[in-house]
Scaffold this motif. Structure first.
Motif, PDB file in Angstrom:
ATOM      1  N   ARG A 256      44.363  38.834  35.131  1.00 49.82           N
ATOM      2  CA  ARG A 256      43.669  37.674  35.694  1.00 49.82           C
ATOM      3  C   ARG A 256      44.559  36.970  36.728  1.00 49.82           C
ATOM      4  O   ARG A 256      44.060  36.436  37.727  1.00 49.82           O
ATOM      5  CB  ARG A 256      43.249  36.720  34.584  1.00 49.82           C
ATOM      6  N   GLN A 257      45.861  36.977  36.507  1.00 50.28           N
ATOM      7  CA  GLN A 257      46.773  36.388  37.492  1.00 50.28           C
ATOM      8  C   GLN A 257      46.808  37.204  38.786  1.00 50.28           C
ATOM      9  O   GLN A 257      46.905  36.646  39.879  1.00 50.28           O
ATOM     10  CB  GLN A 257      48.179  36.268  36.905  1.00 50.28           C
ATOM     11  N   ILE A 258      46.707  38.511  38.650  1.00 55.25           N
ATOM     12  CA  ILE A 258      46.637  39.350  39.855  1.00 55.25           C
ATOM     13  C   ILE A 258      45.405  38.971  40.675  1.00 55.25           C
ATOM     14  O   ILE A 258      45.471  38.829  41.907  1.00 55.25           O
ATOM     15  CB  ILE A 258      46.596  40.847  39.475  1.00 55.25           C
TER      16      ILE A 258
ATOM     17  N   VAL B 232      54.164  43.836  37.001  1.00 57.48           N
ATOM     18  CA  VAL B 232      54.323  45.073  36.238  1.00 57.48           C
ATOM     19  C   VAL B 232      53.591  44.857  34.919  1.00 57.48           C
ATOM     20  O   VAL B 232      53.958  43.988  34.126  1.00 57.48           O
ATOM     21  CB  VAL B 232      55.806  45.412  35.980  1.00 57.48           C
ATOM     22  N   VAL B 233      52.538  45.628  34.707  1.00 67.29           N
ATOM     23  CA  VAL B 233      51.694  45.461  33.522  1.00 67.29           C
ATOM     24  C   VAL B 233      51.805  46.714  32.667  1.00 67.29           C
ATOM     25  O   VAL B 233      51.495  47.822  33.127  1.00 67.29           O
ATOM     26  CB  VAL B 233      50.221  45.213  33.911  1.00 67.29           C
TER      27      VAL B 233
ATOM     28  N   GLY C 151      46.553  43.138  51.366  1.00 73.52           N
ATOM     29  CA  GLY C 151      45.693  43.263  50.195  1.00 73.52           C
ATOM     30  C   GLY C 151      46.492  43.563  48.945  1.00 73.52           C
ATOM     31  O   GLY C 151      47.677  43.263  48.839  1.00 73.52           O
ATOM     32  N   LEU C 152      45.828  44.188  47.995  1.00 72.64           N
ATOM     33  CA  LEU C 152      46.420  44.529  46.704  1.00 72.64           C
ATOM     34  C   LEU C 152      46.646  46.032  46.643  1.00 72.64           C
ATOM     35  O   LEU C 152      45.723  46.819  46.870  1.00 72.64           O
ATOM     36  CB  LEU C 152      45.490  44.074  45.572  1.00 72.64           C
ATOM     37  N   ALA C 153      47.883  46.429  46.358  1.00 69.07           N
ATOM     38  CA  ALA C 153      48.227  47.843  46.184  1.00 69.07           C
ATOM     39  C   ALA C 153      48.690  48.044  44.746  1.00 69.07           C
ATOM     40  O   ALA C 153      49.596  47.348  44.279  1.00 69.07           O
ATOM     41  CB  ALA C 153      49.316  48.265  47.165  1.00 69.07           C
ATOM     42  N   ILE C 154      48.060  48.987  44.054  1.00 78.36           N
ATOM     43  CA  ILE C 154      48.341  49.223  42.639  1.00 78.36           C
ATOM     44  C   ILE C 154      48.894  50.631  42.471  1.00 78.36           C
ATOM     45  O   ILE C 154      48.329  51.603  42.991  1.00 78.36           O
ATOM     46  CB  ILE C 154      47.069  49.070  41.788  1.00 78.36           C
ATOM     47  N   LEU C 155      49.994  50.729  41.764  1.00 76.96           N
ATOM     48  CA  LEU C 155      50.555  52.025  41.402  1.00 76.96           C
ATOM     49  C   LEU C 155      50.327  52.237  39.917  1.00 76.96           C
ATOM     50  O   LEU C 155      50.484  51.314  39.120  1.00 76.96           O
ATOM     51  CB  LEU C 155      52.057  52.065  41.690  1.00 76.96           C
TER      52      LEU C 155
ATOM     53  N   ILE D 189      50.715  41.977  47.720  1.00 78.88           N
ATOM     54  CA  ILE D 189      50.580  41.927  46.265  1.00 78.88           C
ATOM     55  C   ILE D 189      50.689  43.355  45.745  1.00 78.88           C
ATOM     56  O   ILE D 189      49.750  44.143  45.846  1.00 78.88           O
ATOM     57  CB  ILE D 189      49.240  41.298  45.852  1.00 78.88           C
ATOM     58  N   GLY D 190      51.852  43.684  45.223  1.00 78.59           N
ATOM     59  CA  GLY D 190      52.083  45.007  44.663  1.00 78.59           C
ATOM     60  C   GLY D 190      52.133  44.938  43.151  1.00 78.59           C
ATOM     61  O   GLY D 190      52.754  44.042  42.578  1.00 78.59           O
ATOM     62  N   ALA D 191      51.457  45.874  42.497  1.00 76.87           N
ATOM     63  CA  ALA D 191      51.411  45.870  41.037  1.00 76.87           C
ATOM     64  C   ALA D 191      51.622  47.284  40.518  1.00 76.87           C
ATOM     65  O   ALA D 191      51.183  48.258  41.135  1.00 76.87           O
ATOM     66  CB  ALA D 191      50.076  45.326  40.536  1.00 76.87           C
TER      67      ALA D 191
END
Length: 673
Positions: A431-433, A582-583, A559-563, A459-461
């Protein structure tokens, strides 16, 4: 009062007067005037008077000045054109050349021109002289006749039409270049850039220097072409465009094409816009031809590209086009929508401007699409604010949708918060992302954080966890929540064994996604983003460069980049430090698995006697649970009955067999056989 002559009519009168003067010269100064014509001096005065009264110079004078023709070369060109322009002039030549014609000699030859015209010189027909260099005249020799002085002279068709005021694109250039229609939309910042470029060219032309090539880089072919058109509008030039992939690679063919274009550029006062492809193999093979063309063509030239040119001997000025910033986007939305609609949508437009970076053409298209959608639903355009805002968001999302081709796959985001089962800590992180993605414009631009530094704004996650624990589903949930596109990056297409190609592919992905801030999902990214190795050879060094490039682009991405990774431990700590989130996705415990089972079957699926507590005993992750549930549903549908525990058990046995894992007695404790 007589009506003023148009330029076309005045040009025709000038040609008639010039032909009359030339006829007298051919006949000799002592010849009697024909039909009341003045003497040679009088004809010269009449030509000057006609030219001074025209809104722009007559075509013949413009041709002489543009290509530096001497008086003799101008008369020679007119001599060859005369029979095509006037029947009476052709008859005069027939009379003058009657004896030669009887011997089978051509009507107009260079030797005849040297004999009859004033100030004749041999260099007029030199291969490097303007008449032959620019292919204005052609010589066709005949057997038994001196090929240069006795060959028949013919005027090029494009030059003949130009003399009469008929303007068109040379047929030999069609298929390679095409005109660009003016009036392409640009933003206010791009208009200022166009004025700067026009000033540079004007200054260079004023000092007699070679015009520098103007290189336009940055995302958006349409924006680059529109800017080039705006520069030409400032300077009163036409614009033609061509693809570098269409350039011939043969030296002879390329040289001929270059001369034809230079001539066309001068005749039509046009600039050339060359579009370099996005690094495909065909364009790469023609970059050498592009360099030769830039070195050989001296007229105004634009090059649209993503990467800077190298190796050209001609000066190159590089200008980078940026997509409109949020503040400029907001101004564009208000301008396009009009004052009333913009007022009604106050607050909604800020969100649109913060999320999407559209060029003016795309923004107008999105507006028209949204207004049409709302009107089609029977709404009064502009009155239903919520409906129009939703339609504008959807239309902007479609306009900004990146063209990633084989590098990525768009995933329709169907999953919602109700579909994902995670511990509260992980849900809070997700939710914070979403909050960071939604509020980044407020924090970076309105609150000034973006002005402090341009690093770390992306925003990297990292979503880490074993397969099937919900990493991809979480990305879907975020895309659904934010109403953005989700793209899964195909790492097999990204990674290349050729040095520099991986970075080029990554650049294409990020650049294409920038306009709409799409969510980029690098699934199972360990192969590309593993620990940066100790440098032992050149391959290690370039592998580290690839990782560094990715870090840089992720930090700059809007934007948002997710690995996603199955092995967090394989990632470099320096890499982890530069990720904002980091989730950890833990393997679900029995309670979580029971909750997944409770949500896995859609409401319309008929079930009978499913025991969620016992289903939760199966020690598999959510992805496997979905496979088992789907298999059980197919078994029940084939048997035309509701899904039962027996169906789940049979499906689980197949799933475990696939996993090469035994289905233990503890997992089946309490199940009926």
């Amino acid at each position: 009062m007589s009506k003023p002559l148009t330029w076309t009519d005045a040009n025709r009168h000038y040609l008639q007067a010039a032909l009359a003067r030339l006829r007298r010269q051919l006949q000799g100064k002592g010849a009697a005037p024909v039909d009341g014509e003045d003497g040679v001096d009088g004809e010269d005065g009449r030509l000057r008077s006609l030219a001074e009264g025209m809104e722009r110079p007559p075509a013949l004078l413009a041709l002489q000045e543009t290509f530096g023709l001497s008086p003799f070369e101008g008369d020679l060109l007119l001599l060859v054109a005369g029979p095509e322009l006037e029947t009476s002039f052709a008859n005069t030549l027939t009379e003058l050349r009657g004896e030669a014609r009887d011997r089978g000699e051509p009507t107009i030859t260079f030797s005849f021109a040297l004999e009859r015209l004033e100030d004749g010189h041999w260099s007029a027909l030199s291969p490097e002289g303007p008449l032959r260099r620019w292919r204005m005249l052609e010589i066709s020799g005949e057997r038994g006749i001196a090929p240069l002085t006795g060959g028949s002279l013919r005027i090029d068709e494009r030059i003949l039409h130009y003399l009469t005021g008929v303007d068109y694109l040379d047929e030999r250039l069609r298929g390679w270049v095409e005109p660009v229609n003016g009036g392409l939309d640009i933003t206010s910042s791009q208009a200022r850039l166009a004025q700067r470029i026009a000033a540079v060219w004007t200054r260079s032309a004023g000092t007699g220097q070679t015009l520098p090539v103007v290189e336009l880089s940055g995302p958006g072919k349409q924006a680059r072409r529109a800017l080039a058109a705006a520069v030409c509008d400032e300077l009163g030039l036409g614009l033609h465009q061509a693809l570098v992939s269409f350039l011939p690679t043969g030296a002879t063919e390329l040289e001929g094409l270059m001369r034809l274009w230079q001539r066309e550029s001068a005749l039509s006062s046009s600039a050339l816009y060359l579009e370099v492809g996005d690094g495909d193999e065909e364009d790469q093979q023609r970059l050498g031809a592009l360099q030769r063309l830039l070195d050989g063509v001296r007229g105004p030239v634009f090059v649209g590209t993503r990467e800077r040119l190298r190796g050209t001997g001609r000066p190159v000025l590089s200008f980078s086009l940026e997509l409109p910033a949020a503040t400029e986007q907001l101004e564009l939305w208000r301008e396009v929508l009009g004052p009333q609609r913009a007022y009604n949508l106050d607050g909604q437009l800020e969100k649109l401007a913060a999320q999407f970076r559209l060029g003016l053409t795309s923004l107008v298209a999105a507006t028209e699409e949204a207004l049409g959608e709302v009107a089609g639903e029977g709404e009064e355009t502009g009155e239903d604010t919520e409906a129009l805002a939703t339609a504008l968001w959807k239309a902007s999302r479609r306009q900004a949708r990146p063209a990633l081709g084989h590098l990525a796959q768009r995933i329709p985001p169907l999953a919602t918060w109700d579909d994902i089962v995670l511990p509260e800590h992980q849900l809070a992180a997700l939710r914070q992302i979403a909050v960071h993605a939604r509020q980044r414009a407020t924090v970076y631009e309105q609150w000034g954080f973006g002005a402090r530094s341009n690093r770390g704004l992306g925003i990297g996650a990292l979503f880490a966890g074993t397969s099937g624990t919900g990493k991809t589903m979480a990305a879907e949930v975020l895309a659904n929540e934010l109403q953005l596109d989700l793209y899964r990056i195909d790492l097999a297409a990204i990674i290349s064994k050729y040095i520099g190609e991986t970075e080029k592919n990554l650049r294409r992905v990020f650049d294409a996604a920038e306009a709409g801030g799409a969510i980029l999902l690098f699934d199972e990214a360990d192969a590309l983003f593993g620990k940066r190795s100790e440098v032992k050879d050149s391959h290690d060094r370039y592998a580290n460069i690839e990782v560094s490039y990715l870090l840089q682009r992720m930090e700059a991405y809007g934007g948002l980049a997710i690995l996603t990774s199955n092995r967090k431990s394989s990632l470099d700590h320096a890499f982890l430090r530069r990720l904002r989130f980091v989730v950890e996705f833990p393997f679900p415990d029995a309670a979580a698995r029971s909750e997944i089972w409770r949500r896995i079957f859609p409401p319309q699926t008929p079930t009978e006697g499913l025991d969620l507590r016992r289903l939760g005993q199966l020690g598999v992750a959510g992805g496997n649970i979905r496979n088992i549930a789907l298999g059980a549903a197919f078994r029940a549908a084939e048997a035309e009955r509701s899904v039962s525990m027996a169906d789940v058990r049979r499906s689980a046995e197949l799933e475990y067999l696939k996993l090469e894992k035994p289905l233990s007695e503890a997992e089946l404790r309490g199940w009926s056989s």
